[in-house]
Design a protein around this motif. Structure first.
Motif, PDB file in Angstrom:
ATOM      1  N   PHE A   1    -115.347 -57.119 121.086  1.00  0.00           N
ATOM      2  CA  PHE A   1    -115.646 -56.174 120.006  1.00  0.00           C
ATOM      3  C   PHE A   1    -114.418 -55.310 119.748  1.00  0.00           C
ATOM      4  N   ASP A   2    -113.979 -55.243 118.488  1.00  0.00           N
ATOM      5  CA  ASP A   2    -112.730 -54.527 118.202  1.00  0.00           C
ATOM      6  C   ASP A   2    -112.575 -54.413 116.694  1.00  0.00           C
ATOM      7  N   ALA A   3    -111.829 -53.375 116.251  1.00  0.00           N
ATOM      8  CA  ALA A   3    -111.399 -53.341 114.848  1.00  0.00           C
ATOM      9  C   ALA A   3    -110.222 -54.282 114.630  1.00  0.00           C
ATOM     10  N   HIS A   4    -109.496 -54.589 115.728  1.00  0.00           N
ATOM     11  CA  HIS A   4    -108.234 -55.337 115.658  1.00  0.00           C
ATOM     12  C   HIS A   4    -108.318 -56.603 116.505  1.00  0.00           C
ATOM     13  N   PRO A   5    -107.611 -57.655 116.114  1.00  0.00           N
ATOM     14  CA  PRO A   5    -107.676 -58.889 116.912  1.00  0.00           C
ATOM     15  C   PRO A   5    -106.810 -58.878 118.173  1.00  0.00           C
TER      16      PRO A   5
ATOM     17  N   LEU B   1    -114.810 -54.654 125.290  1.00  0.00           N
ATOM     18  CA  LEU B   1    -115.267 -53.715 124.271  1.00  0.00           C
ATOM     19  C   LEU B   1    -114.207 -52.655 124.028  1.00  0.00           C
ATOM     20  N   ASP B   2    -113.509 -52.813 122.902  1.00  0.00           N
ATOM     21  CA  ASP B   2    -112.561 -51.794 122.453  1.00  0.00           C
ATOM     22  C   ASP B   2    -113.362 -50.780 121.649  1.00  0.00           C
ATOM     23  N   LEU B   3    -113.323 -49.530 122.085  1.00  0.00           N
ATOM     24  CA  LEU B   3    -114.177 -48.526 121.436  1.00  0.00           C
ATOM     25  C   LEU B   3    -113.809 -48.283 119.981  1.00  0.00           C
ATOM     26  N   ASP B   4    -112.600 -48.712 119.553  1.00  0.00           N
ATOM     27  CA  ASP B   4    -112.290 -48.541 118.138  1.00  0.00           C
ATOM     28  C   ASP B   4    -112.989 -49.583 117.253  1.00  0.00           C
ATOM     29  N   GLY B   5    -113.686 -50.533 117.881  1.00  0.00           N
ATOM     30  CA  GLY B   5    -114.554 -51.427 117.106  1.00  0.00           C
ATOM     31  C   GLY B   5    -115.697 -50.651 116.477  1.00  0.00           C
TER      32      GLY B   5
HETATM   33 MN    MN Z   1    -108.683 -51.876 118.517  1.00  0.00          MN
END
Ligand code: MN
Ligand code: MN
Length: 265
Positions: free
Chosen positions: A111-115, A189-193
């Motif tokens: 889970f992330d906003a970025h790959p 889990l990247d919290l920026d997701g």
């Molecule tokens: Mn991210």
């Protein structure tokens, strides 16, 4: 009684923009063990006494990647699933080197906003923008499923193709995930997701993101064994009244509950 091995990884030297993620582990722990909250997961697991806290990784003069991998191997010697508290996202690479030694079949649910799959970023192949390029090159998982992406470019698209990454971008995150997982699972889990409205304490806020409820529901739907997880990129220096630490602790509880539930079927 199955337990969950908790390990803090206070490392943020590969962050490209802001430091601070190294300060996260004790702050997430404080929320996780706070008397303010229930010790039960939503899925009906009493988490009281279920965490085996292995403390934080102690870094010395050696290669930090070896130190992290060795610490993960030690923390999981008992066979208990790993729950790592980052640190920036770069740490997932050495974690996976260790997790892979015990699990020949894996799916990473990311889970992330970025790959985070740049071949290298700012000349650093260990950048927190690159761990999944290293993980795929080293064959540390059978599948990589990335969920919630909303900041990627043509280089990333080429990398998705090169490595066969399965991408569920943010615009398609409605309803159930709609993917079938057939191997043990590692959750990263990247919290920026999450949308910054829920989790402002991150170095790279990317509006238009996931809600904690969406992520919790998807985690509850996993029907394979969850053998490890990390929660990364919490940056306390950017947080507002610890709200992001509380969100991280809530997600940690729901992941731990599912680890115990899927591990004792
Ligand atoms: Mn991210
Ligand atoms: Mn990330």
């Amino acid at each position: 009684m199955e337990r969950v091995s908790l390990l803090g990884i206070p490392h943020d030297e590969n962050s490209s923009y802001l430091r601070g993620a190294a300060e996260a582990p004790p702050l997430i722990r404080r929320e996780l063990f706070s008397d303010a909250y229930s010790v039960w997961s939503e899925t009906g697991i009493d988490l009281g006494g279920r965490f085996k806290d292995c403390g934080d990784v102690q870094f010395d003069d050696g290669d930090p990647w070896e130190t992290i991998a060795e610490s993960v191997l030690r923390a999981t010697e008992s066979g208990d699933p790993l729950l790592a508290l980052g640190g920036d996202h770069a740490v997932t690479h050495p974690i996976m080197r260790a997790v892979r030694r015990r699990h020949p079949q894996l799916t990473i649910l990311h889970f992330d906003a970025h790959p985070d799959i740049y071949d290298a970023y700012q000349g650093n192949p260990r950048s927190h923008a690159s761990p999944f390029a290293r993980i795929m090159e080293e064959g540390l998982t059978e599948r990589l499923i990335q969920v919630g992406l909303r900041a990627f470019n043509d280089h990333h698209r080429a990398q998705f193709k090169r490595f066969g990454v399965e991408v569920i971008e943010m615009g398609r995150c409605n309803g159930p995930l709609g993917i079938e997982i057939t191997t043990p699972v590692y959750i990263t889990l990247d919290l920026d997701g999450l949308d910054p409205a829920y989790a402002p304490g991150v170095s790279h806020r990317e509006p238009g993101g996931l809600s904690p409820r969406q992520v919790i529901d998807w985690i509850h739907q996993i029907d394979q064994q969850i053998v490890g997880a990390d929660i990364v990129e919490y940056n306390p220096r950017c947080d507002l009244s610890n709200v992001t630490a509380t969100v991280a602790a809530k997600l940690a509880k729901e992941i731990a509950g599912m680890m115990i539930r899927t591990g004792t079927r």
